[in-house]
Design an enzyme around this catalytic site. Structure first.
Site, mmCIF file in Angstrom:
data_model
loop_
_atom_site.group_PDB
_atom_site.id
_atom_site.type_symbol
_atom_site.label_atom_id
_atom_site.label_comp_id
_atom_site.label_asym_id
_atom_site.label_seq_id
_atom_site.Cartn_x
_atom_site.Cartn_y
_atom_site.Cartn_z
ATOM 1 N N ASN A 10 5.425 25.554 92.547
ATOM 2 C CA ASN A 10 6.838 25.791 92.860
ATOM 3 C C ASN A 10 6.930 25.986 94.369
ATOM 4 O O ASN A 10 6.560 27.042 94.880
ATOM 5 C CB ASN A 10 7.320 27.038 92.103
ATOM 6 C CG ASN A 10 8.737 27.436 92.487
ATOM 7 O OD1 ASN A 10 9.419 26.709 93.223
ATOM 8 N ND2 ASN A 10 9.176 28.584 92.006
ATOM 9 N N TRP A 11 7.411 24.963 95.050
ATOM 10 C CA TRP A 11 7.423 25.004 96.522
ATOM 11 C C TRP A 11 8.565 25.869 97.071
ATOM 12 O O TRP A 11 8.648 26.088 98.276
ATOM 13 C CB TRP A 11 7.521 23.585 97.085
ATOM 14 C CG TRP A 11 6.311 22.727 96.811
ATOM 15 C CD1 TRP A 11 5.198 23.073 96.076
ATOM 16 C CD2 TRP A 11 6.063 21.388 97.284
ATOM 17 N NE1 TRP A 11 4.295 22.033 96.068
ATOM 18 C CE2 TRP A 11 4.798 20.985 96.796
ATOM 19 C CE3 TRP A 11 6.800 20.493 98.062
ATOM 20 C CZ2 TRP A 11 4.254 19.730 97.063
ATOM 21 C CZ3 TRP A 11 6.254 19.244 98.333
ATOM 22 C CH2 TRP A 11 4.998 18.860 97.838
ATOM 23 N N LYS A 12 9.450 26.316 96.200
ATOM 24 C CA LYS A 12 10.587 27.148 96.616
ATOM 25 C C LYS A 12 11.314 26.493 97.804
ATOM 26 O O LYS A 12 11.303 25.265 97.899
ATOM 27 C CB LYS A 12 10.116 28.578 96.922
ATOM 28 C CG LYS A 12 9.342 29.157 95.716
ATOM 29 C CD LYS A 12 9.129 30.635 95.770
ATOM 30 C CE LYS A 12 8.339 31.079 94.536
ATOM 31 N NZ LYS A 12 8.121 32.506 94.483
ATOM 32 N N HIS A 95 14.004 31.151 86.866
ATOM 33 C CA HIS A 95 13.082 31.826 87.789
ATOM 34 C C HIS A 95 13.657 33.188 88.169
ATOM 35 O O HIS A 95 14.878 33.330 88.330
ATOM 36 C CB HIS A 95 12.849 30.973 89.038
ATOM 37 C CG HIS A 95 11.692 31.467 89.851
ATOM 38 N ND1 HIS A 95 11.821 32.519 90.723
ATOM 39 C CD2 HIS A 95 10.395 31.090 89.876
ATOM 40 C CE1 HIS A 95 10.627 32.762 91.269
ATOM 41 N NE2 HIS A 95 9.750 31.909 90.777
ATOM 42 N N GLU A 97 13.832 34.632 90.893
ATOM 43 C CA GLU A 97 14.652 34.610 92.115
ATOM 44 C C GLU A 97 16.069 34.128 91.800
ATOM 45 O O GLU A 97 17.038 34.577 92.426
ATOM 46 C CB GLU A 97 13.967 33.729 93.177
ATOM 47 C CG GLU A 97 12.738 34.444 93.750
ATOM 48 C CD GLU A 97 11.602 33.542 94.188
ATOM 49 O OE1 GLU A 97 11.809 32.333 94.371
ATOM 50 O OE2 GLU A 97 10.471 34.064 94.333
ATOM 51 N N GLU A 167 6.081 35.514 84.768
ATOM 52 C CA GLU A 167 5.971 35.860 86.178
ATOM 53 C C GLU A 167 6.480 37.285 86.382
ATOM 54 O O GLU A 167 7.690 37.492 86.565
ATOM 55 C CB GLU A 167 6.813 34.897 87.024
ATOM 56 C CG GLU A 167 6.407 33.452 86.894
ATOM 57 C CD GLU A 167 6.824 32.628 88.121
ATOM 58 O OE1 GLU A 167 5.935 32.033 88.724
ATOM 59 O OE2 GLU A 167 8.008 32.615 88.474
ATOM 60 N N GLY A 173 4.919 36.765 95.275
ATOM 61 C CA GLY A 173 4.954 36.749 96.733
ATOM 62 C C GLY A 173 4.526 38.065 97.369
ATOM 63 O O GLY A 173 4.701 38.267 98.562
ATOM 64 N N SER A 213 1.430 35.461 92.702
ATOM 65 C CA SER A 213 0.258 35.585 93.576
ATOM 66 C C SER A 213 -1.015 34.996 92.963
ATOM 67 O O SER A 213 -2.099 35.512 93.204
ATOM 68 C CB SER A 213 0.040 37.040 94.003
ATOM 69 O OG SER A 213 1.187 37.513 94.701
ATOM 70 N N GLY A 234 3.313 29.711 93.625
ATOM 71 C CA GLY A 234 4.244 29.681 94.742
ATOM 72 C C GLY A 234 3.496 29.434 96.042
ATOM 73 O O GLY A 234 3.143 28.312 96.385
HETATM 74 P P1 13P Z 1 3.762 33.346 94.454
HETATM 75 O O1 13P Z 1 2.581 32.522 93.925
HETATM 76 O O2 13P Z 1 4.067 33.035 95.874
HETATM 77 O O3 13P Z 1 3.597 34.789 94.158
HETATM 78 O O4 13P Z 1 5.041 32.835 93.626
HETATM 79 C C1 13P Z 1 4.972 32.780 92.259
HETATM 80 C C2 13P Z 1 6.221 32.139 91.759
HETATM 81 O O5 13P Z 1 7.290 32.715 91.818
HETATM 82 C C3 13P Z 1 6.123 30.775 91.226
HETATM 83 O O6 13P Z 1 7.292 30.391 90.607
#
Ligand code: 13P
Length: 251
Positions: A10-12, A95, A97, A167, A173, A213, A234
């Protein structure tokens, strides 16, 4: 029954077109011949160009969100047909977020899940508790209710098009990872809930990814757990070296 391992990046909100194309090319190269299932999910604006890189390879193209509507006057939204038009086959929905910053609720997410499936897209449905919910002893109840409500009115026959990503919000993150045992415990609870609302067979087949993470240093330990079938990555998905190192752990 051995479930296939599935790693999705997930490149966000990262990467311009040139950056995304370069990263996709490196990932395609490093993913050659691997047996696990692989997807990358860049931002909408680069999907079309990244599709040219991944088309015909073992790397699937995913999107990070989509509208709950088919078409029309919904300024700023992207429909499932538009995603399919640029080569997307899987979409991340729910997600944390989106839930926390944009107020997405379980029923709103459930509408999107249903529309995605109707339109022939596969879904990665994200669930996970916040730190406060975990500390209050509510992790299991929060997660199972997100699963039940996210999958409302979805038939068992459609489950092969859905992956669940657990998650924990406090691990995203932050560099904090759930221990492999803690994550596996929640995955097990999710699987038991699926057995209850669908069947033991459906629960056994469901791919449940861990996200939060996940990185080369902890991926092998997490992926070795009986109920952890992959990862939604992420930060570590933004560099081909770290993403490829995680892919290797899934082989
Ligand atoms: P991180 O791997 O940066 O913690 O993000 C996880 C995530 O939200 C993937 O969708």
């Amino acid at each position: 029954m051995a479930r296939i391992k599935y790693i999705a990046g997930n490149w966000k909100m990262n990467k311009t077109t040139a950056e995304a194309v370069a990263l996709a090319k490196e990932i395609v190269e490093k993913a050659k011949g691997l047996k696990c299932k692989i997807a990358i999910c860049p931002v909408f604006t680069v999907l079309s160009e990244v599709n040219k890189v991944v088309r015909g390879t073992n790397v699937l193209l995913g999107a990070q969100n989509m509208s709950d509507k088919e078409s029309g006057a919904f300024t700023g939204e992207i429909s499932p047909d538009m995603l399919k038009d640029v080569g997307v086959s899987v979409v991340i929905l729910g997600h944390s977020e989106r839930r926390s910053y944009y107020g997405e609720t379980d029923s709103f997410i459930n509408g999107k899940v249903k529309l995605a499936l109707e339109k022939g897209l596969d879904v990665i449905l994200c669930v996970g508790e916040t730190l406060a919910e975990r500390e209050a002893g509510k992790a299991e109840s929060v997660v199972t209710s997100q699963v039940v409500n996210g999958l409302k009115d979805i038939s068992e026959g459609m489950l092969s098009h859905i992956v669940i990503a657990y998650e924990p919000v406090w691990a995203i993150g932050t560099g904090k990872t759930a221990t492999a045992a803690d994550a596996d415990a929640i995955h097990k609870v999710i699987r038991e809930k699926l057995a209850e609302i669908y069947s033991a067979d459906a629960a056994e087949k469901m791919i449940i990814q861990y996200g939060g993470s996940m990185k080369p240093e902890n991926a092998a330990g997490l992926l070795a757990m009986p109920n952890i079938d992959g990862g939604l990555i992420g930060g570590a998905a933004l560099k081909s070296d770290s993403f490829a190192a995680i892919l290797k752990c899934a082989e």
